[in-house]
Design a protein around this motif. Structure first.
Motif, PDB file in Angstrom:
ATOM      1  N   ARG A   1      37.987  43.541  44.586  1.00 59.70           N
ATOM      2  CA  ARG A   1      38.475  44.025  45.884  1.00 59.70           C
ATOM      3  C   ARG A   1      38.451  42.913  46.911  1.00 59.70           C
ATOM      4  O   ARG A   1      39.252  42.885  47.837  1.00 59.70           O
ATOM      5  CB  ARG A   1      37.563  45.147  46.382  1.00 59.70           C
TER       6      ARG A   1
ATOM      7  N   GLU B   1      41.240  40.730  48.310  1.00 57.95           N
ATOM      8  CA  GLU B   1      42.113  41.078  49.420  1.00 57.95           C
ATOM      9  C   GLU B   1      42.057  40.017  50.511  1.00 57.95           C
ATOM     10  O   GLU B   1      42.986  39.858  51.285  1.00 57.95           O
ATOM     11  CB  GLU B   1      41.698  42.423  50.006  1.00 57.95           C
ATOM     12  N   PHE B   2      40.951  39.299  50.538  1.00 56.10           N
ATOM     13  CA  PHE B   2      40.828  38.221  51.512  1.00 56.10           C
ATOM     14  C   PHE B   2      41.907  37.165  51.305  1.00 56.10           C
ATOM     15  O   PHE B   2      42.235  36.398  52.186  1.00 56.10           O
ATOM     16  CB  PHE B   2      39.471  37.534  51.389  1.00 56.10           C
TER      17      PHE B   2
ATOM     18  N   ARG C   1      44.871  37.432  51.031  1.00 57.27           N
ATOM     19  CA  ARG C   1      46.189  37.745  51.584  1.00 57.27           C
ATOM     20  C   ARG C   1      46.473  36.869  52.808  1.00 57.27           C
ATOM     21  O   ARG C   1      46.308  37.268  53.936  1.00 57.27           O
ATOM     22  CB  ARG C   1      46.225  39.207  51.970  1.00 57.27           C
TER      23      ARG C   1
ATOM     24  N   MET D   1      27.070  44.369  52.270  1.00 58.63           N
ATOM     25  CA  MET D   1      27.873  43.466  51.432  1.00 58.63           C
ATOM     26  C   MET D   1      27.011  42.313  50.904  1.00 58.63           C
ATOM     27  O   MET D   1      26.184  41.772  51.621  1.00 58.63           O
ATOM     28  CB  MET D   1      28.992  42.889  52.297  1.00 58.63           C
ATOM     29  N   ARG D   2      27.218  41.955  49.625  1.00 58.41           N
ATOM     30  CA  ARG D   2      26.503  40.796  49.089  1.00 58.41           C
ATOM     31  C   ARG D   2      27.098  39.556  49.739  1.00 58.41           C
ATOM     32  O   ARG D   2      28.285  39.284  49.598  1.00 58.41           O
ATOM     33  CB  ARG D   2      26.661  40.701  47.565  1.00 58.41           C
ATOM     34  N   ARG D   3      26.244  38.842  50.457  1.00 55.42           N
ATOM     35  CA  ARG D   3      26.773  37.734  51.260  1.00 55.42           C
ATOM     36  C   ARG D   3      27.347  36.628  50.395  1.00 55.42           C
ATOM     37  O   ARG D   3      28.353  36.023  50.733  1.00 55.42           O
ATOM     38  CB  ARG D   3      25.670  37.193  52.159  1.00 55.42           C
TER      39      ARG D   3
ATOM     40  N   TYR E   1      30.923  37.270  49.375  1.00 53.40           N
ATOM     41  CA  TYR E   1      31.927  36.985  50.399  1.00 53.40           C
ATOM     42  C   TYR E   1      32.321  35.509  50.349  1.00 53.40           C
ATOM     43  O   TYR E   1      33.499  35.168  50.336  1.00 53.40           O
ATOM     44  CB  TYR E   1      31.364  37.348  51.771  1.00 53.40           C
TER      45      TYR E   1
ATOM     46  N   PHE F   1      40.345  42.059  60.041  1.00 52.81           N
ATOM     47  CA  PHE F   1      41.363  41.334  59.276  1.00 52.81           C
ATOM     48  C   PHE F   1      42.737  41.769  59.772  1.00 52.81           C
ATOM     49  O   PHE F   1      43.161  42.890  59.514  1.00 52.81           O
ATOM     50  CB  PHE F   1      41.226  41.634  57.790  1.00 52.81           C
TER      51      PHE F   1
ATOM     52  N   LEU G   1      45.328  43.100  57.108  1.00 46.70           N
ATOM     53  CA  LEU G   1      45.067  44.222  56.216  1.00 46.70           C
ATOM     54  C   LEU G   1      45.483  45.492  56.949  1.00 46.70           C
ATOM     55  O   LEU G   1      45.480  45.540  58.177  1.00 46.70           O
ATOM     56  CB  LEU G   1      43.578  44.302  55.866  1.00 46.70           C
TER      57      LEU G   1
ATOM     58  N   LEU H   1      37.904  48.456  51.926  1.00 43.83           N
ATOM     59  CA  LEU H   1      37.104  47.239  51.755  1.00 43.83           C
ATOM     60  C   LEU H   1      35.671  47.488  52.229  1.00 43.83           C
ATOM     61  O   LEU H   1      34.708  47.181  51.521  1.00 43.83           O
ATOM     62  CB  LEU H   1      37.739  46.095  52.549  1.00 43.83           C
TER      63      LEU H   1
ATOM     64  N   PHE I   1      31.472  48.050  50.270  1.00 35.34           N
ATOM     65  CA  PHE I   1      30.180  47.385  50.505  1.00 35.34           C
ATOM     66  C   PHE I   1      29.014  48.351  50.347  1.00 35.34           C
ATOM     67  O   PHE I   1      27.873  47.940  50.216  1.00 35.34           O
ATOM     68  CB  PHE I   1      30.131  46.796  51.926  1.00 35.34           C
TER      69      PHE I   1
END
Lengths: 337, 325
Positions: A3, A6-7, A9, A184-186, A189, B106, B109, B117, B121
């Motif tokens: 997922r 998506e960054f 993009r 979020m797992r840093r 990222y 973002f 998005l 997204l 998390f």
């Protein structure tokens, strides 16, 4: 993890990633293409015997002869528009003066060719019969040498801008802070930028080499798989530097400066446009230890010399070391706010 | 028998701990040259909407970001849901929701992608359904729109939507309605009231007194990094001596002492060109006030009687208004 792609993009960066390196390739390829044997510009100072001398010299296809007044001929020599100025006396037996800059290698060649023609025209006979057999070595042209260096430059700048710029703008926009407030797992990222960047590498490599092949007939002598593997590995290593640039910078101006500070010296030193062997011997080990230097060294061996990737142990070790050190330091320094 | 009968103190403490969402003690945050928070003690109960009210630069954002674990305090204790950030950061992040002051998301998005997204998390068993959140935040129509195309109010609703995505026990909202038009503000207030009605603890900062009065069960007023008052909005307003306020300007200037002893007037002070009087019962105070003015042959040039607000509380405590920017 999927997922987070998506960054990736990112639009609008397409030109800088793909178009720009191609433009450089075209521009430099045209500037340095080999248009048959180079013609040397020779200026003959206008005088009673100028026309006669011009005829004698024009018999040589390697010379481009112009007759000019003395002042203009001197000006051309200074402006490097002519490599040699020929000044003749009034009579057939008068002394001929050659004016040139001995530090320019082509000036010496021109002097010899001109002298040869004039002496023969005056009646000197060759005593030994000779003939020329010429050949252009495969992969030995400037463009062949240039393309792997351009790839290195492209991957370095892509990795640095792709990682550092995006992270720093996210920090500036407080998006990093917002993300840091989620579970979020840093590390994921930060890895997402690296992975997203790597996804584009095969395409970049392919586009550049296909283009270079079609336009300039540049051949890859080593294994294409090795080229690809090396590109991905190099790009991954460069991404560590990108992360390092992004670790602390609070705004995009700082990031911009840092990225230039890292990339510009390497573009100069590491043999992108001209061979790094022009730098003093003392600097050579340093260049080999720079990430771009190591990458270009390995890539040229593979592309130009057809070497195996396994034989590139030293440059690969250098890239690995940079990747580990830069990432570790970057994670230590990294700020989310 | 004695052993089975727990003493009052030990039963009391865990019980209090259970309905306490946040406890802050002696909180100090010093930046290079600024004291952002200068010794703050606060408790936020579970299920309440708690407001931090203060002017810009009072230290509200710093305090909230310390509660959110985004900023480390210089000194002091912070406990959220009975846990501490230095020990249970991962667990806490999963149990709080955050809306920062002005986050840019973002841009490229869509609303739905952004929500998915952020949902990714959180623990999927706990996180809310994207459809439900879209509906609750009135974003269903905008689900396919790029974030950069949203209006200010829609962005802010999306920011709150991201805050609630993980179904948090505590939701932090930092100036949620700053910069919004009145209609978007009201829509967001409804959203926040609905969250509170579902039993969520909400901590919000604001420099709008009407927002704090309308939404918050309890309000802490902070100024220069210090707590200057805490209580329910009506307690705080009672604290200044009356729920009503008369603003009075006269043709001949009066001193506060001239009217302070009028029946029904609790206190009087100077305000602008005239006086501000705290009143308990307007129907008693007004006739008495007119009688006093008549006796002094003074005529009012301006007279306003209104309900006191938290802004008046702040004014009476600091001598400044909340929005002197």
């Amino acid at each position: 993890m999927a997922r987070i792609r998506e960054f990736a993009r990112e639009r609008g960066a397409v030109f800088w990633t793909f178009g720009f390196p191609l433009l450089i390739t075209v521009a430099l390829g045209i500037a340095f293409r080999n248009p048959g044997p180079p013609r040397l510009a020779v200026a003959v100072v206008d005088g009673p015997r100028a026309a006669e001398v011009q005829r004698a010299l024009e018999a040589d296809p390697g010379l481009e002869v112009t007759v000019l007044p003395a002042a203009q001929a001197a000006a051309r020599l200074r402006a490097v528009a002519a490599v040699l100025v020929v000044e003749t006396g009034a009579g057939a037996g008068d002394k001929v003066i050659y004016r040139f800059d001995p530090s320019r290698p082509e000036a010496l060649g021109a002097r010899r060719a001109v002298d040869d023609r004039l002496q023969r025209a005056a009646g000197r006979a060759d005593v030994v019969p000779t003939t020329d057999a010429t050949a252009v070595a495969q992969g030995g042209r400037y463009i062949d040498w240039l393309v792997p260096g351009l790839l290195g430059m492209q991957l370095l700048s892509g990795a640095l801008w792709g990682n550092a710029w995006n992270i720093v703008t996210a920090r500036q926009r407080r998006l990093l802070k917002r993300l840091a407030a989620t579970p979020m797992r840093r590390a994921h990222y930060l890895m997402s930028f690296r992975l997203a960047g790597l996804l584009f590498v095969p395409l970049q490599v392919l586009v550049l080499f296909v283009f270079a092949r079609l336009t300039f007939g540049v051949h890859v002598h080593g294994s294409p798989v090795a080229v690809l593997a090396l590109s991905i590995f190099g790009s991954w290593s460069f991404a560590g530097l990108g992360l390092l640039c992004a670790a602390r910078a609070q705004n995009s101006e700082t990031a911009n400066g840092l990225i230039n500070l890292v990339t510009l010296p390497m573009y100069m030193l590491c043999g992108v446009f001209f061979s790094s062997s022009r730098f003093p011997a003392a600097v050579q080990p340093v260049i080999r230890l720079l990430p771009l230097g190591a990458f270009n060294e390995a890539m040229r061996h593979v592309v130009n010399d057809g070497a195996s990737i396994c034989a590139q142990g030293f440059p690969l070790a250098v890239l690995l070391a940079w990747a580990v050190v830069s990432s570790t330091v970057a994670l230590r320094l990294f700020r989310w706010t | 028998m004695n052993a089975s009968a727990p003493d009052a103190a030990s039963t009391d403490a865990p019980a209090r701990g259970a309905d306490r969402a946040i406890r802050i003690k002696g909180l100090v945050k010093k930046y290079a040259d600024v004291m952002a928070v200068a010794g703050l003690d606060l408790e936020v109960h579970r299920g309440e909407c708690f407001g931090l009210l203060g002017p810009n630069g009072a230290g509200k954002t710093t305090t909230v970001e310390i509660m959110e674990g985004l900023t480390a305090p210089t000194s002091g204790e912070v406990e959220v849901l009975g846990k501490r950030w230095d020990q249970h950061a991962d667990e806490l992040r999963a149990r709080i929701g955050v809306t920062l002051q002005e986050t840019k998301l973002f841009e490229k998005l869509t609303v739905e992608e952004t929500l998915r997204l952020f949902r990714s998390f959180y623990d999927p068993a706990r996180a809310l359904d994207v459809e439900a959140v879209l509906r609750d935040m009135q974003l269903t129509e905008k689900r396919g729109a790029w974030v950069q195309r949203l209006s200010g109010g829609q962005r802010q609703r999306l920011a709150v939507a991201l805050g609630v995505m993980g179904d948090p026990d505590v939701l932090f909202l930092d100036e949620p309605t700053t910069g919004l038009d009145p209609q978007s503000r009201r829509a967001l207030w409804d959203t926040i009231s609905a969250l509170r009605a579902r039993g969520k603890t909400v901590v919000l900062t604001t420099h709008y007194m009407d927002e704090a009065e309308r939404l918050c069960d309890r309000v802490a007023i902070v100024d220069h990094g210090k707590l200057i008052a805490i209580g329910t909005p009506s307690e705080l307003i009672d604290g200044i001596g009356g729920h009503h306020l008369i603003e009075l300007e006269t043709d001949r200037p009066l001193a506060p002492e001239d009217v302070a002893d009028v029946a029904g007037v609790r206190s009087a002070r100077r305000a602008g060109d005239g006086l501000a009087l705290s009143i308990t019962e307007p129907h008693v105070a007004l006739p008495a006030l007119f009688a006093r003015l008549g006796a002094r042959a003074t005529r009012p040039t301006r007279l306003v009687s209104r309900v006191a607000t938290l802004d008046d509380v702040f004014l009476s405590l600091t001598g400044r208004t909340l929005r002197e920017d």
